[in-house]
Design a protein around this motif. Structure first.
Motif, PDB file in Angstrom:
ATOM      1  N   VAL A 250      87.431  16.245  35.281  1.00  0.00           N
ATOM      2  CA  VAL A 250      86.411  15.193  35.234  1.00  0.00           C
ATOM      3  C   VAL A 250      86.431  14.468  33.884  1.00  0.00           C
ATOM      4  CG1 VAL A 250      83.914  14.756  35.210  1.00  0.00           C
ATOM      5  CG2 VAL A 250      84.919  16.174  37.010  1.00  0.00           C
ATOM      6  N   ASN A 253      89.455  12.143  33.642  1.00  0.00           N
ATOM      7  CA  ASN A 253      89.287  10.948  34.464  1.00  0.00           C
ATOM      8  C   ASN A 253      88.241  10.007  33.859  1.00  0.00           C
ATOM      9  OD1 ASN A 253      87.730   9.611  37.044  1.00  0.00           O
ATOM     10  ND2 ASN A 253      89.926   9.798  37.450  1.00  0.00           N
ATOM     11  N   ILE A 370      76.497  14.766  38.281  1.00  0.00           N
ATOM     12  CA  ILE A 370      76.698  16.212  38.198  1.00  0.00           C
ATOM     13  C   ILE A 370      78.099  16.534  38.701  1.00  0.00           C
ATOM     14  CG2 ILE A 370      75.884  18.480  38.995  1.00  0.00           C
ATOM     15  CD1 ILE A 370      73.450  15.835  39.552  1.00  0.00           C
ATOM     16  N   ASN A 371      78.937  17.055  37.824  1.00  0.00           N
ATOM     17  CA  ASN A 371      80.307  17.428  38.188  1.00  0.00           C
ATOM     18  C   ASN A 371      81.075  16.281  38.871  1.00  0.00           C
ATOM     19  OD1 ASN A 371      79.945  20.065  37.196  1.00  0.00           O
ATOM     20  ND2 ASN A 371      79.042  20.735  39.139  1.00  0.00           N
ATOM     21  N   PHE A 376      82.714   6.667  38.386  1.00  0.00           N
ATOM     22  CA  PHE A 376      82.160   6.309  39.698  1.00  0.00           C
ATOM     23  C   PHE A 376      80.943   5.376  39.580  1.00  0.00           C
ATOM     24  CE2 PHE A 376      84.148  10.356  41.368  1.00  0.00           C
ATOM     25  CZ  PHE A 376      84.892   9.768  42.387  1.00  0.00           C
TER      26      PHE A 376
ATOM     27  N   THR B 110      84.437   9.982  48.842  1.00  0.00           N
ATOM     28  CA  THR B 110      85.047  10.517  47.618  1.00  0.00           C
ATOM     29  C   THR B 110      84.472  11.866  47.212  1.00  0.00           C
ATOM     30  OG1 THR B 110      83.441   9.097  46.525  1.00  0.00           O
ATOM     31  CG2 THR B 110      85.728   8.329  46.551  1.00  0.00           C
ATOM     32  N   LEU B 112      81.067  12.352  46.714  1.00  0.00           N
ATOM     33  CA  LEU B 112      79.782  12.194  46.021  1.00  0.00           C
ATOM     34  C   LEU B 112      78.623  12.328  47.001  1.00  0.00           C
ATOM     35  CD1 LEU B 112      80.424   8.960  43.850  1.00  0.00           C
ATOM     36  CD2 LEU B 112      81.099  11.314  43.355  1.00  0.00           C
ATOM     37  N   ARG B 414      75.731  14.010  42.866  1.00  0.00           N
ATOM     38  CA  ARG B 414      76.250  15.367  42.791  1.00  0.00           C
ATOM     39  C   ARG B 414      77.627  15.435  43.429  1.00  0.00           C
ATOM     40  NH1 ARG B 414      71.359  18.692  42.000  1.00  0.00           N
ATOM     41  NH2 ARG B 414      69.663  17.214  42.220  1.00  0.00           N
ATOM     42  N   ALA B 415      78.518  16.187  42.798  1.00  0.00           N
ATOM     43  CA  ALA B 415      79.850  16.372  43.377  1.00  0.00           C
ATOM     44  C   ALA B 415      80.399  17.705  42.902  1.00  0.00           C
ATOM     45  CB  ALA B 415      80.769  15.234  42.978  1.00  0.00           C
ATOM     46  N   ASP B 416      81.614  17.967  43.241  1.00  0.00           N
ATOM     47  CA  ASP B 416      82.209  19.252  42.893  1.00  0.00           C
ATOM     48  C   ASP B 416      83.509  19.015  42.126  1.00  0.00           C
ATOM     49  OD1 ASP B 416      82.127  21.992  42.886  1.00  0.00           O
ATOM     50  OD2 ASP B 416      83.427  22.149  44.651  1.00  0.00           O
ATOM     51  N   GLY B 417      83.393  18.189  41.101  1.00  0.00           N
ATOM     52  CA  GLY B 417      84.575  17.879  40.301  1.00  0.00           C
ATOM     53  C   GLY B 417      85.268  16.597  40.745  1.00  0.00           C
ATOM     54  N   ALA B 418      84.532  15.721  41.443  1.00  0.00           N
ATOM     55  CA  ALA B 418      85.147  14.490  41.962  1.00  0.00           C
ATOM     56  C   ALA B 418      85.595  13.558  40.840  1.00  0.00           C
ATOM     57  CB  ALA B 418      84.154  13.753  42.866  1.00  0.00           C
ATOM     58  N   VAL B 419      86.805  13.022  40.999  1.00  0.00           N
ATOM     59  CA  VAL B 419      87.293  12.023  40.048  1.00  0.00           C
ATOM     60  C   VAL B 419      87.660  10.754  40.804  1.00  0.00           C
ATOM     61  CG1 VAL B 419      88.116  13.697  38.365  1.00  0.00           C
ATOM     62  CG2 VAL B 419      89.662  12.907  40.183  1.00  0.00           C
ATOM     63  N   ARG B 420      87.657   9.630  40.085  1.00  0.00           N
ATOM     64  CA  ARG B 420      87.908   8.349  40.731  1.00  0.00           C
ATOM     65  C   ARG B 420      89.409   8.035  40.721  1.00  0.00           C
ATOM     66  NH1 ARG B 420      84.964   2.530  39.400  1.00  0.00           N
ATOM     67  NH2 ARG B 420      86.226   1.331  40.887  1.00  0.00           N
TER      68      ARG B 420
END
Lengths: 421, 421
Positions: A250, A253, A370-371, A376, B110, B112, B414-420
């Motif tokens: 993260v 990125n 969060i994470n 984004f 994605t 999110l 909130r996400a679980d390590g999402a990158v763009r």
């Protein structure tokens, strides 16, 4: 409009026309607006040669003026970029129309049925710099949301904006909508901007699109409300409970995907207990990727870091530079963000639910991540379709501003002769 | 605060404290706010003798100053009115807490999960005239919505407001909330008002409560956004399709129930085809009820009417007077409302659905009534519980402003390590 040197008169006339058009747009059926936007897209594509030619004039002017490479690139229109503009117009045409939507409704024991219904804001003023595509995006979003718009493009993009604006107007004409719905200020004179900012009788909101200089000027001088962000001083906090892999991915990125956008990370805050386990690796990866890391005393132990000075906290680099510091605990991170942040986008990397909730509750930025990568922070990524900008104020609009946030509402109260006791 | 003559310093200190309190209130659990409001209600009732005594000082001051009977009445606190204040506080305590409420949420491909969450606005400045009960209402509504508030009561109600404010503070103390959450400007100096209107660093919104003089001053001088209405120039249009009985009942209620409130009807517009069938009867009933009807040429044929002059259109009487005129058709009525109205509350009496929809679409007042008395223009009647005022602007708040409209929002992603990509 004969005398183009009498700026107050020119702008008042534009304002008057915009207000008249807005009154009509407020009850224009959605299909007509869609038709106008589709026709505008067709026109832009049909006249792409003309637009490229107009753009060439702007590029020549820009070269003479000594614009930077980055500015020249923003100004440039190619057939590919024009295709992007056309697709943007079609995407907005296809979006749901927010006007007339019932946001809430309820009954009262007195016999009233109350509806809260979306209405346009009225007249939007958009002031932007050298990106000619904003002419199409902003014009289309305002039309979609039933607002009349007054566009004031940068002097560098004068001819390109005019060529694109012509296409928007031909779309309006084709759909039988008032041509004054989308007006372009027909002069490069900067006095027109000052005038626009003061026109409280005609303009409901101003959206500035551009650098800190422009936005700062608008925020200082405007008597009309403004939707904008001055800076995106984006923080990422790595909590003691962060997952090392997610943290690395993260942060990389958020900092390196694109460094020049407002959602790019500018400052890294690392919990003292995560320095050895995660922080060092992240800082090394940033340095390896060519990022200049301006570090506090503790992190300076890592080879390749630079010494941060006091003014690195709260700084928007928009470049391959990041500030980094160790914090005692989560509250110190929150305090740092409150002190130095710009209420744009801030992020926590954590697995501990309590740490996450504390951050969410206490950080009052327009976007709390969060994470997830801070890159984004964008209307498209939020699923809003296009955005007219990102707002950090608390009044009315916040975060990415799409068509919906360009509306207001009214109450419609229906009854059958109800009187108040 | 030692030197009460240095108004800018006094006000800056109040602003600073309010902002600090607001930061804490933003994440105060709902139960604590409820507890504070209940404790404040208890305190007001327990100290009612003290409050009446403080009020006696204000009444003496008001008499010396030569206040009108109406103003003296607004100033007066009796045990009965204090009971009303206590009930008001308990009603707000019992209301739903808007802060933290998820307004909307959605997922993105994605990874999110996006939530739009209500947050307080921050610091609210309330400037009011001689009604001491506003101290309790406004203080309580702001606390409920998580905002810190700076109250500036009229100099006439100085002691009464202070006594009520003491009770609110004791409620805050009992619930362990910051006492600076509800501050009362401790000086009668008018310079404090000017200062408050300029404090963009500390104050997020100003709510003026009072007559046209006060509201006009605030709207002209404020650099901070304002929620207010200047006037309630309320129109009722009787369409050709109106039901005679409903028309008579609604108009009589809208004009005569109470003439001094902002939702009272001030102008009657009658479709030419409804003049003989409905209009005449309505006008006669108004005259019989003691209302002075200022009529256009056609309606002057009715005995007992007075001749309207040009400045009767667009006038707020707040008295037993109404302007009345015949219009050619519905569009002429809408045009009249657009020209002379104040975007507060306007009403159509009609049975024809097409006529109703045309009116709803084209009249952009904060409240559009259909076959309902305009005297329903009130937060309580809308089911919002208390209101801090009615707003006619299009930005942020509109119509009756309750706790919910004293909030903003933020996006929590909130996400679980999402990158763009």
């Amino acid at each position: 409009m004969k005398d183009m040197t009498d700026i107050p008169a020119v702008m008042t006339e534009i304002g008057r026309r915009a207000k008249a058009a807005a009154a009509e747009l407020a009850f224009t059926p959605p299909a007509r607006k869609t038709e106008a936007l589709e026709a505008a897209a067709d026109a832009v594509w049909a006249r792409r040669a003309e637009i490229v030619e107009a753009n060439a004039q702007d590029l020549a002017f820009g070269r003479d003026k000594g614009l930077t490479e980055a500015m020249m690139d923003r100004l440039l229109l190619t057939e590919d970029r024009i295709r992007g503009i056309v697709e943007g117009l079609r995407a907005i045409a296809a979006q749901e129309d927010p006007v007339g939507k019932v946001i809430a409704e309820w009954d009262r024991p007195t016999g009233l049925h109350i509806q809260r219904v979306r209405t346009p804001l009225g007249v939007v003023g958009v002031i932007y710099e050298s990106r000619p595509n904003v002419t199409a995006d902003a014009g289309a979003l305002c039309l979609k949301s039933g607002n009349a718009v007054i566009l004031r493009g940068g002097s560098e993009s004068f001819h390109s904006s005019r060529a694109i604006h012509d296409c928007l107007v031909s779309g309006l004409r084709k759909a039988g909508l008032p041509e004054d719905a989308i007006q372009l200020v027909p002069t490069r004179d900067r006095a027109a901007v000052s005038e626009l900012l003061q026109m409280t009788d005609y303009v409901d909101v101003i959206v500035p699109r551009g650098g800190k200089g422009l936005v700062g000027l608008v925020q200082r001088e405007a008597r009309v409300p403004v939707f904008a962000h001055l800076e995106g001083i984006v923080h990422i906090y790595i909590d003691a409970s962060a997952d090392p892999v997610k943290a690395l991915t993260v942060v990389m990125n958020a900092k390196t995907r694109r460094t020049g956008i407002c959602g790019a990370a500018e400052c890294l805050l690392i919990h003292r207990d995560a320095v050895d386990t995660i922080g060092q690796g992240v800082v090394r990866a940033l340095i390896e990727a060519g990022v200049e890391v301006r570090a506090d005393e503790t992190l300076q132990a890592i080879e390749g870091t630079h010494q941060a000075s006091a003014d690195d906290w709260g700084r928007e680099y928009l470049d391959s530079i990041i500030a980094a510091r160790v914090v005692e605990d989560e509250d110190a991170a929150i305090e740092h963000i409150r002190t130095y942040g710009s209420n744009h986008t801030d992020c926590i990397l954590a697995e501990d639910p309590a740490a996450i909730e504390r951050f969410v509750e206490r950080v009052d930025s327009a976007i709390v991540m969060i994470n997830a990568s801070t890159q984004f922070a964008d209307g498209g990524e939020f699923g809003m379709g296009a955005e007219i900008g990102i707002a950090t104020g608390k009044m009315h609009a916040r975060g990415p501003v799409g068509a919906e946030q360009l509306t207001s509402f009214k109450y419609v109260v229906r009854a059958d002769g109800a009187v108040r006791a």
